[in-house]
Motif scaffolding. Structure first.
Motif, short mmCIF file in Angstrom:
data_model
loop_
_atom_site.label_atom_id
_atom_site.label_comp_id
_atom_site.label_asym_id
_atom_site.label_seq_id
_atom_site.Cartn_x
_atom_site.Cartn_y
_atom_site.Cartn_z
N VAL A 58 3.46 7.60 -4.36
CA VAL A 58 3.85 8.79 -3.58
C VAL A 58 2.84 9.90 -3.83
O VAL A 58 2.39 10.11 -4.96
CB VAL A 58 5.28 9.24 -3.97
N PHE A 59 2.47 10.60 -2.76
CA PHE A 59 1.58 11.76 -2.88
C PHE A 59 2.10 12.87 -1.98
O PHE A 59 2.90 12.64 -1.08
CB PHE A 59 0.12 11.39 -2.53
N ALA A 60 1.64 14.08 -2.23
CA ALA A 60 2.05 15.24 -1.44
C ALA A 60 0.97 15.59 -0.43
O ALA A 60 -0.21 15.54 -0.73
CB ALA A 60 2.32 16.44 -2.35
N ALA A 61 1.41 15.91 0.76
CA ALA A 61 0.52 16.44 1.80
C ALA A 61 1.15 17.77 2.21
O ALA A 61 2.30 17.81 2.62
CB ALA A 61 0.42 15.50 2.98
N SER A 62 0.40 18.84 2.05
CA SER A 62 0.99 20.15 2.32
C SER A 62 0.42 20.76 3.59
O SER A 62 -0.78 20.73 3.82
CB SER A 62 0.77 21.09 1.13
N GLY A 63 1.30 21.31 4.41
CA GLY A 63 0.87 22.02 5.61
C GLY A 63 0.32 21.12 6.69
O GLY A 63 0.19 19.91 6.54
N SER A 64 -0.01 21.73 7.78
CA SER A 64 -0.46 20.98 8.95
C SER A 64 -1.94 20.58 8.88
O SER A 64 -2.42 19.86 9.74
CB SER A 64 -0.21 21.80 10.22
N ASN A 65 -2.65 21.04 7.86
CA ASN A 65 -4.07 20.72 7.75
C ASN A 65 -4.36 19.80 6.58
O ASN A 65 -5.34 19.99 5.86
CB ASN A 65 -4.90 22.01 7.67
N SER A 66 -3.52 18.81 6.38
CA SER A 66 -3.75 17.78 5.37
C SER A 66 -4.32 16.53 6.05
O SER A 66 -3.89 16.16 7.13
CB SER A 66 -2.45 17.41 4.66
N PHE A 67 -5.27 15.92 5.38
CA PHE A 67 -5.92 14.73 5.91
C PHE A 67 -5.86 13.62 4.87
O PHE A 67 -5.95 13.87 3.67
CB PHE A 67 -7.39 15.02 6.25
N ILE A 68 -5.74 12.39 5.34
CA ILE A 68 -5.87 11.21 4.50
C ILE A 68 -7.19 10.55 4.90
O ILE A 68 -7.47 10.36 6.08
CB ILE A 68 -4.67 10.23 4.64
N THR A 69 -8.03 10.29 3.90
CA THR A 69 -9.34 9.71 4.13
C THR A 69 -9.50 8.50 3.22
O THR A 69 -9.07 8.54 2.07
CB THR A 69 -10.44 10.74 3.82
N TYR A 70 -10.09 7.45 3.72
CA TYR A 70 -10.32 6.25 2.92
C TYR A 70 -11.51 5.48 3.48
O TYR A 70 -11.93 5.69 4.62
CB TYR A 70 -9.08 5.34 2.88
#
Length: 175
Positions: free
Chosen positions: A72-84
């Motif tokens: 589990v991880f936190a993404a905050s606000g509308s400007n969070s990105f997941i990159t891989y």
């Protein structure tokens, strides 16, 4: 991805006979990378790992699915990105280009999932992908990402890899 950390290497319903996810230093074949993506370190998540000098289909995914799920991880606000960075190959064997790898995101700890992409591309290289979390799920403190590599057809050679997963949040507050 230098260590397994809290990542899960299997999920309920996985049924691949071989080639399940591991955390290790990849052993290259014509379908799997020889090295992880990072400039430093040597480990990543890969499906199976053939012994040095083994043939391309020695430990590829066979007969089902294998799932790699993040902690589990936190993404905050509308400007969070997941990159891989990902590696994917399914263009060899007797049923080439017939399989895929869905990449999915959850905002409720893994109860429900939304698809970020369904990988079918055979780049024979590490490919970077980045997605704005809010475009797929409301950002929460209970996010997860998973990679569902699968070989649903006999004879297909399927390999996958994942490295350098990051969650990035931008704050554009005017001071």
């Amino acid at each position: 991805c230098e260590a397994q950390g809290g990542w899960s290497l299997a999920a309920a319903g996985d049924n691949a006979a071989t080639g399940t996810w591991i955390n290790g230093d990849p052993v290259g074949t014509t379908a799997q990378p020889e090295d992880d993506h990072s400039g430093s370190g040597t480990r990543c998540f890969v499906t199976g790992n053939a012994a040095a000098g083994a043939s391309v289909g020695t430990n590829d995914i066979d007969g089902g699915t294998t799932t790699l799920t993040s902690p589990v991880f936190a993404a905050s606000g509308s400007n969070s990105f997941i990159t891989y960075w990902r590696w994917y190959s399914n263009d060899q064997g007797s049923a080439p280009n017939e399989d895929s790898m869905p990449v999915q995101i959850s905002n409720d700890g893994g109860t429900t999932w939304a698809t970020l992409e369904t990988v079918t591309e055979n780049a024979n290289a590490w490919v970077q992908r980045s997605f704005r979390v809010a475009d797929f799920a409301a950002p929460t403190a209970s996010m997860r990402i998973r990679f569902v590599a699968r070989d649903l057809l006999n004879g297909s050679v399927v390999e996958a890899g994942v490295d350098d997963v990051q969650v990035i949040s931008y704050d554009c507050t005017v001071a």
